[in-house]
Design an enzyme around this catalytic site. Structure first.
Site, PDB file in Angstrom:
ATOM      1  CD  GLU B 305      -1.917   0.540   1.190  1.00 28.13           C
ATOM      2  OE1 GLU B 305      -0.932   0.767   1.917  1.00 28.13           O
ATOM      3  OE2 GLU B 305      -2.799  -0.292   1.481  1.00 28.13           O
ATOM      4  N   GLY B 306       0.979   3.766  -2.960  1.00 26.46           N
ATOM      5  CA  GLY B 306       2.273   4.431  -3.050  1.00 26.46           C
ATOM      6  C   GLY B 306       3.392   3.628  -2.415  1.00 26.46           C
TER       7      GLY B 306
END
Lengths: 338, 338
Positions: B305-306
């Site tokens: 998801e970063g």
């Protein structure tokens, strides 16, 4: 019979220390397992949220009033040429903090952390530890008690910092007294002394240890003989936080000297503390190992001011936001692991 | 003669990559030395600020529009039982992102980072890499070009993230193709497969490598045969950022597969990228070593998801605030080193 010795009040506090609330921690753990992520996928962020919940005694950890408190003191030992900066820098940096110009101001501003600075009689440096005890017992106990005010305005997480030209020499003396070995094992370059300055630091610590050698069994006695005011105050702040169930984020080499004194009295005294970072000041990694703390961050920093603690509290802010505000699988309508 | 092959446009971009601006970096270095702290005392925070200044080509680094971009794709290889989660979770997580319920929403919110999510034809998974090429050249090139839109809305620092059930299998196939060794050397547990699932992941990567073995010399060919849409898009995003002098913060195991493809074409292609963290996904540390990147954070995370990139950008926010907003010695009236 009532106590006549100022340190007796401090000794009593160790007997009153609360423990982590296992019910609150378990509630946080249960919630964590229901959040929309694979179990364990947020690693240290998950354990940090549970740690805060457990110490605060709340099912949901709170990060509404995170507070950095910086304690500042001056040190007679500076006369021995242990720092490349003059003692006047301690006071000048107070003005820099007030004006918002120091590193700690920017870090606190980046994460919305409160910042308080406690000046400790900067115009009256503690006595040179290589020729006298830094403080008498009454003064040390009063400074410890003053440090307990760190959380008086209310804080749900406390980060500690310090400022004081000469205080890496003070910290090195404390580590040598607590952990043995040679002064050179514990002395580092601090703000960046050259080789000659490093030798003067080592000589100052050796002289202090030789002078006080028959009085170093009691960590509180080490605190008053080899300490500085910011050290005694930070020890008080850590204790006050413990008594009020406020989790603490430690900073680097100097803050950990205050923590190490408490740890030497009672090895459980830092159970409510996290190590924010490991400092570039050489011996700090060994100090953390002695304290049984794994540092969250390792950026090669050696500034003080609570800068490492504040950065770690920036991570904690996100960790607690994830814990409190992520959707659960059922709320989000996401299928859980098959 | 004009080009007829879609990848030729991408190959040309490598020849156009700008370099770090040494004048801007030197200006930032000079300012750093004048700030009210001992030289070097902020460690990696200092080098980060100079890095951003140098790549942006500005004497003062900018962090006004930090942007996390998450790319999401679905993967035919999921049919082989490589994940404990069904492919439908990819789309369900899109809704979770939109509703603000995912981990990345909380981390971005903690630091004021912009968040954009790019869905890449989730209802049309790429073909199963163990039985076909994931994409044809035109599709891969178009997805790369779409990824270049990551910074189209304006960003001064870009952090990359991904979401896609099955994409750790895709990343493992890419690493095996790029770096050799056995599939088992590069395959990890992703979101948490059990032992049987791990064996299915290894078997899927082995089958993919066997099928495509005669076509794995060209990294762009690896991208289309073994990649996923989010991989191709992230490679495009990294390239677009380079062409526009936007520094990039990489995330973990899957994002680095996109980065590794560019690095395999040209070892200087990631000079504008920092490694935000090292993932708990086993092989990521070895991938970073191959890319010559030292990770900023190590929290045992493996979410995607970063999330690791966003945490690192939280540190970068403070680093740039220190650089830009601290007082200089003369401004603060603080005596410098004697």
């Amino acid at each position: 019979m009532t106590s006549l010795l100022p340190f007796d009040d401090i000794r009593e506090m160790f007997r009153l220390m609360p423990q982590l609330d296992p019910v609150a921690e378990a509630a946080a753990r249960a919630r964590d397992l229901d959040l929309t992520k694979p179990p364990g996928a947020l690693g240290d962020l998950e354990s940090m949220a549970m740690f805060v919940a457990g110490w605060q005694g709340r099912a949901r950890p709170s990060f509404e009033r995170p507070q950095i408190v910086v304690f500042a003191g001056n040190h007679g030992v500076v006369e021995r040429g242990v720092s490349p900066y003059p003692a006047s820098v301690t006071r000048a940096m107070m003005q820099n903090f007030s004006a918002g110009g120091a590193a700690i101001n920017q870090i606190c501003g980046s994460y919305g952390l409160g910042l308080k600075v406690f000046e400790l009689a900067l115009d009256l440096p503690t006595r040179d530890i290589a020729s006298a005890a830094a403080m008498d017992e009454k003064e040390a106990a009063a400074t410890f008690a003053f440090g307990m005010e760190a959380i008086a305005g209310g804080a749900d997480v406390l980060g500690l910092g310090e400022m004081g030209i000469g205080n890496t020499t003070i910290a090195a003396a404390i580590y040598t007294a607590l952990y043995g070995g040679k002064a050179a094992d514990w002395v580092g370059r601090g703000t960046g002394v050259d080789d000659a300055g490093l030798q003067r630091k080592i000589a100052a610590v050796e002289a202090a240890l030789a002078l006080h050698k028959d009085h170093l069994r009691d960590p509180l006695e080490i605190m008053r003989r080899l300490g500085g005011r910011e050290i005694a105050a930070m020890a008080g702040a850590i204790m006050a936080a413990r008594l009020e169930r406020v989790p603490v984020v430690l900073d680097g080499y100097v803050v950990c000297a205050a923590a190490a004194l408490l740890h030497a009295v009672d090895a459980t005294a830092l159970d409510h503390c996290l190590a924010g970072h490991v400092s570039a000041e050489g011996a700090h990694a060994r100090v953390l190992a002695r304290l049984g703390k794994k540092p969250l961050l390792d950026f090669g920093m050696r500034l003080g001011e609570g800068s490492g603690a504040a950065l770690a509290m920036g991570i904690m802010k996100a960790a607690i936001a994830c814990h409190n505000d992520m959707a659960t699988f059922s709320e989000a309508g996401v299928a859980n692991k098959s």
